[in-house]
Enzyme design. Structure first.
Site, short mmCIF file in Angstrom:
data_model
loop_
_atom_site.label_atom_id
_atom_site.label_comp_id
_atom_site.label_asym_id
_atom_site.label_seq_id
_atom_site.Cartn_x
_atom_site.Cartn_y
_atom_site.Cartn_z
N GLY A 91 -38.11 54.96 -60.26
CA GLY A 91 -36.69 55.09 -59.87
C GLY A 91 -35.81 54.39 -60.89
N GLN A 151 -29.35 53.68 -59.53
CA GLN A 151 -28.31 52.65 -59.61
C GLN A 151 -28.89 51.26 -59.87
OE1 GLN A 151 -26.45 51.55 -55.95
NE2 GLN A 151 -24.65 50.65 -56.92
N ASP A 205 -39.04 57.92 -63.64
CA ASP A 205 -38.16 58.52 -62.63
C ASP A 205 -38.46 60.02 -62.61
OD1 ASP A 205 -35.17 57.35 -61.41
OD2 ASP A 205 -35.58 59.50 -61.26
N ILE A 206 -37.96 60.66 -61.58
CA ILE A 206 -38.16 62.11 -61.48
C ILE A 206 -37.23 62.84 -62.46
CG2 ILE A 206 -36.45 62.50 -59.64
CD1 ILE A 206 -38.70 64.28 -58.30
N ASP A 209 -42.79 61.56 -60.27
CA ASP A 209 -42.27 61.76 -58.92
C ASP A 209 -42.87 60.66 -58.04
OD1 ASP A 209 -41.75 62.56 -56.34
OD2 ASP A 209 -42.40 64.64 -56.62
N TYR A 223 -32.70 56.16 -42.63
CA TYR A 223 -32.90 55.22 -43.73
C TYR A 223 -33.29 53.84 -43.19
CZ TYR A 223 -31.49 52.23 -47.67
OH TYR A 223 -31.46 51.29 -48.67
N1 SER Z 1 -26.26 50.41 -49.63
C1 SER Z 1 -27.17 51.14 -48.82
C2 SER Z 1 -26.51 52.26 -48.13
O1 SER Z 1 -25.32 52.18 -47.91
C3 SER Z 1 -27.76 50.23 -47.80
O2 SER Z 1 -28.97 49.77 -48.25
O3 SER Z 1 -27.15 53.19 -47.77
#
Ligand code: SER
Length: 311
Positions: A4, A8, A30-31, A48, A138
């Protein structure tokens, strides 16, 4: 090896580690390819994060000792593609936990997030150990991942280390799909248009951190002696907390005519489910974490650098 590395966090982590250890010692992957600076600075492999064999191949070929698994789908995008987010976030973690369990790598970093917390969590100065009922895919994937990291450490002695990152603010590489990312976009729009329409409403305070602090925390944690790492799920980590109107005020100190408006969307509910501030005393006590950047420092640094870049 950073998986990755074009993202960012990965981009800045890669350049920090290359400055510290030498370019050829850090394998970016990274992919997709990253920006020119990343691609030209040292070795890069297309990998990947879902592909266990491809990761293992790079690990063996370059005799990798430490892996930073930074690939993930973030909170807002995850709500649009729940199963894709779950599969990516969990499979990528298991791929590297397995390599560590088999002794093919020595140390593993995997990022967790404030998204592990939910609406039933105490909102202010959220402690390390508390109620965790995340409501986003997430957040569920990060909380589950934390449990697996701790399990692999306890059961198999895997040296895995993790941080619950707050919202991370950077200007070098664009973020993608996070709820806290308004606080990145706002700087670009402030310089370009002098105004910003926020998808979070006034008063939505969230824990945040400048990327330089987050990178330093990550590498400091990885370099700390193993016996100092008492938390093997993920450490709370904190620097500052602010709401949209507060970051807007800090921008006004540099761009007096800047204005902000509010048009909250589905991300408001995600933000409302997260803490507004974090108690990170365990990170500070166990391995000496200290943040450097306040909101005012961060804003000054970002505006200065974006002005140079745009000139
Ligand atoms: N910054 C992330 C998000 O907003 C949280 O880990 O998804």
């Amino acid at each position: 090896m950073i998986i990755g590395a074009s993202g960012q966090i990965g981009t800045e982590l890669c350049s920090y580690l290359r400055d510290k250890y030498g370019s050829h010692k850090v394998i970016a992957s990274d992919i997709r390819e990253g920006d020119d600076d990343l691609m030209e600075a040292g070795p890069f492999e297309i990998v990947d994060a879902m592909d266990a064999e491809a990761i293992e191949d790079v690990v063996i070929r370059y005799e990798i000792t430490d892996v930073y698994m930074m690939a993930a789908m973030l909170s807002a995008t995850g709500e649009k593609f729940p199963m894709k987010a779950w599969n990516l976030n969990m499979t990528s973690l298991f791929n590297v936990l397995k390599l560590a369990k088999e002794g093919k790598i020595e140390k593993l970093f995997w990022p967790s997030s404030i998204a592990v917390f939910g609406p039933s969590t105490p909102k202010h100065d959220t402690p390390q150990q508390t109620i965790m009922e995340p409501t986003t895919v997430y957040g569920i994937s990060k909380q589950t991942g934390e449990r697996w990291c701790e399990y692999y450490h306890r059961k198999y002695g895997v040296d895995v280390r993790s941080l619950r990152y707050p919202g991370l603010i950077s200007y070098k590489t664009p973020p993608g799909g996070g709820t806290t990312d308004y606080a990145v976009d706002i700087y670009h729009k402030a310089l370009k248009h002098g105004r910003y329409v926020s998808f979070l409403k006034e008063g939505t305070a969230l824990p945040m951190m400048f990327m330089d602090d987050a990178i330093r925390a990550t590498v400091d944690l990885m370099e700390a002696p193993a016996e100092k790492i008492k938390v093997r799920s993920a450490y709370n980590l904190s620097a500052m907390s602010f709401a949209p109107e507060e970051i807007a005020e800090s921008i006004k100190a540099h761009i007096p005519d800047f204005s902000i408006e509010y048009e909250p969307d589905f991300r408001q509910e995600i933000a409302d489910s997260w803490p507004s501030s974090i108690d990170d005393s365990e990170a500070r006590n166990d391995w000496g974490w200290q943040h450097e950047y306040s909101l005012a420092d961060m804003t000054a640094e970002i505006i200065k650098n974006l002005k140079i870049r745009n000139a």
